[in-house]
Design a protein around this motif. Sequence first.
Motif, PDB file in Angstrom:
ATOM      1  N   HIS A   1      -4.694 -11.464 -20.009  1.00  0.00           N
ATOM      2  CA  HIS A   1      -4.528 -10.122 -20.748  1.00  0.00           C
ATOM      3  C   HIS A   1      -5.708  -9.096 -20.141  1.00  0.00           C
ATOM      4  N   LYS A   2      -6.137  -9.041 -18.969  1.00  0.00           N
ATOM      5  CA  LYS A   2      -7.084  -8.284 -18.532  1.00  0.00           C
ATOM      6  C   LYS A   2      -6.251  -7.129 -17.909  1.00  0.00           C
ATOM      7  N   ASP A   3      -5.801  -6.346 -18.728  1.00  0.00           N
ATOM      8  CA  ASP A   3      -5.059  -5.079 -18.567  1.00  0.00           C
ATOM      9  C   ASP A   3      -5.612  -4.081 -17.551  1.00  0.00           C
ATOM     10  N   ASN A   4      -6.986  -3.795 -17.781  1.00  0.00           N
ATOM     11  CA  ASN A   4      -7.479  -2.729 -16.784  1.00  0.00           C
ATOM     12  C   ASN A   4      -7.840  -3.281 -15.590  1.00  0.00           C
ATOM     13  N   LEU A   5      -8.081  -4.440 -15.298  1.00  0.00           N
ATOM     14  CA  LEU A   5      -8.095  -4.994 -13.984  1.00  0.00           C
ATOM     15  C   LEU A   5      -6.823  -5.073 -13.328  1.00  0.00           C
ATOM     16  N   LEU A   6      -5.691  -5.451 -14.089  1.00  0.00           N
ATOM     17  CA  LEU A   6      -4.374  -5.476 -13.433  1.00  0.00           C
ATOM     18  C   LEU A   6      -4.049  -3.957 -13.014  1.00  0.00           C
ATOM     19  N   LYS A   7      -4.512  -3.184 -13.748  1.00  0.00           N
ATOM     20  CA  LYS A   7      -3.967  -1.685 -13.418  1.00  0.00           C
ATOM     21  C   LYS A   7      -4.485  -1.292 -12.122  1.00  0.00           C
ATOM     22  N   LEU A   8      -5.913  -1.646 -12.020  1.00  0.00           N
ATOM     23  CA  LEU A   8      -6.621  -1.385 -10.868  1.00  0.00           C
ATOM     24  C   LEU A   8      -5.941  -1.960  -9.592  1.00  0.00           C
ATOM     25  N   VAL A   9      -5.578  -3.126  -9.530  1.00  0.00           N
ATOM     26  CA  VAL A   9      -5.032  -3.894  -8.656  1.00  0.00           C
ATOM     27  C   VAL A   9      -3.549  -3.278  -8.223  1.00  0.00           C
ATOM     28  N   GLU A  10      -2.801  -3.200  -9.137  1.00  0.00           N
ATOM     29  CA  GLU A  10      -1.384  -2.611  -9.101  1.00  0.00           C
ATOM     30  C   GLU A  10      -1.620  -1.092  -8.439  1.00  0.00           C
ATOM     31  N   GLU A  11      -2.638  -0.132  -8.649  1.00  0.00           N
ATOM     32  CA  GLU A  11      -2.876   1.032  -8.102  1.00  0.00           C
ATOM     33  C   GLU A  11      -2.789   1.103  -6.608  1.00  0.00           C
ATOM     34  N   THR A  12      -3.131  -0.235  -6.010  1.00  0.00           N
ATOM     35  CA  THR A  12      -3.470  -0.154  -4.611  1.00  0.00           C
ATOM     36  C   THR A  12      -2.186  -0.346  -3.729  1.00  0.00           C
ATOM     37  N   THR A  13      -1.155  -0.720  -4.516  1.00  0.00           N
ATOM     38  CA  THR A  13       0.120  -1.068  -4.098  1.00  0.00           C
ATOM     39  C   THR A  13       1.370  -0.095  -4.303  1.00  0.00           C
ATOM     40  N   ASP A  14       0.800   1.149  -5.177  1.00  0.00           N
ATOM     41  CA  ASP A  14       1.788   2.038  -5.410  1.00  0.00           C
ATOM     42  C   ASP A  14       1.746   3.190  -4.500  1.00  0.00           C
ATOM     43  N   ILE A  15       1.948   2.971  -3.072  1.00  0.00           N
ATOM     44  CA  ILE A  15       1.463   3.925  -1.882  1.00  0.00           C
ATOM     45  C   ILE A  15       2.813   3.710  -0.856  1.00  0.00           C
ATOM     46  N   ASN A  16       3.423   4.688  -0.433  1.00  0.00           N
ATOM     47  CA  ASN A  16       4.068   4.429   0.786  1.00  0.00           C
ATOM     48  C   ASN A  16       3.295   4.347   2.201  1.00  0.00           C
ATOM     49  N   LEU A  17       2.821   2.935   2.462  1.00  0.00           N
ATOM     50  CA  LEU A  17       1.746   2.989   3.844  1.00  0.00           C
ATOM     51  C   LEU A  17       2.686   2.144   4.654  1.00  0.00           C
ATOM     52  N   TYR A  18       2.186   2.571   5.915  1.00  0.00           N
ATOM     53  CA  TYR A  18       2.677   2.180   7.098  1.00  0.00           C
ATOM     54  C   TYR A  18       1.594   1.844   8.097  1.00  0.00           C
ATOM     55  N   PHE A  19       1.634   0.798   8.916  1.00  0.00           N
ATOM     56  CA  PHE A  19       0.863   0.418   9.871  1.00  0.00           C
ATOM     57  C   PHE A  19       0.917   0.359  11.109  1.00  0.00           C
ATOM     58  N   ILE A  20      -0.013   0.759  12.106  1.00  0.00           N
ATOM     59  CA  ILE A  20       0.146   0.662  13.582  1.00  0.00           C
ATOM     60  C   ILE A  20      -0.865   0.284  14.205  1.00  0.00           C
ATOM     61  N   ARG A  21      -0.865  -0.524  15.277  1.00  0.00           N
ATOM     62  CA  ARG A  21      -2.252  -1.016  15.839  1.00  0.00           C
ATOM     63  C   ARG A  21      -2.546  -0.527  17.331  1.00  0.00           C
ATOM     64  N   GLN A  22      -3.944  -0.028  17.006  1.00  0.00           N
ATOM     65  CA  GLN A  22      -4.433   0.572  18.581  1.00  0.00           C
ATOM     66  C   GLN A  22      -4.840  -0.524  19.138  1.00  0.00           C
ATOM     67  N   SER A  23      -4.301  -1.069  20.362  1.00  0.00           N
ATOM     68  CA  SER A  23      -4.490  -2.304  20.953  1.00  0.00           C
ATOM     69  C   SER A  23      -5.915  -2.239  21.553  1.00  0.00           C
TER      70      SER A  23
END
Length: 305
Positions: A83-105
């Motif tokens: 029931h650590k709801d505040n911490l859960l909210k902080l963690v879930e906020e980092t995944t609510d994003i349309n993110l894409y990744f590409i590597r510069q070799s």
Amino acid sequence: MSDRVRKAIIPAAGLGTRFLPATKASPKEMLPIVDKPTIQFIVEEAKKSGIEDILIVTGKGKRAIEDHFDSVPELENNLKTKHKDNLLKLVEETTDINLYFIRQSHPRGLGDAVLMAKDFVGDEPFVVMLGDDLMEDKVPLTKQLMNSYEETHASTLAVMQVPHKEVSKYGVIKPQAKIKPDLFNVENFVEKPSPEEAPSDYAIIGRYLLTPEIFGVLEHQKPGKGNEVQLTDAINELNKTQRVFAHVFTGKRFDVGNKFGFLKTNIQYGLNHPEVRDELRTYIKQLGAELTEEDKTDKAAKKSK
């Protein structure tokens, strides 16, 4: 070409040599400001500005950035169970994003990192956000650039006046007449000039709004300073065929790209953090008193000699 600015590029492929040995195995972008990685501040600014899709250009040893923005079911379930709801909210906020990744070799420079986003951007205007600069203002700086674009439909860079002796650290503009109090026409752009050669004290500070024509320039751009493909050089070329403006930022800028700036930023953000601000203020006052006493002792010792 679409007039909507929906996409952002965050270059994060640098080696972080100024923070060795901390960055030998950990990305510089994951160094925390109090309790939040620096790159998360950049992503949050993009979201607050209305950006929908973000491409992060990474390199070798940067997998932790992807992991940070990914879901961690075991952690999330643990926080739910306890029931650590505040911490859960902080963690879930980092995944609510349309993110894409590409590597510069290979680290070929900022211009090359931006060029890697050509297919992602397509025929649209876009923003580039550098992770070494954290910005604070009532309206996010990226949104300020987007608002300016709605009026000009032209590439616009964020600039700020810096001490003249420090111009060699930045791309610098040669401004022409002001269009508005916070908007310059620009004659040309110079990458890291010496103080003697600098055309002004207005430095580019890590936020760019660019039209897709920049990719055609970057594809033919020769390496410049440091034998790297410099985005500033490409913007200077673009300015010869279409207008490029400079938007003067008047908010607070925190430079986390060097050790001292990083430490100052941690202190500033710590003084506003609800969990640590009171203890930090007390500690700073205590430390100040101790340093004052040390100075008095040093002066007394010098006089006795």
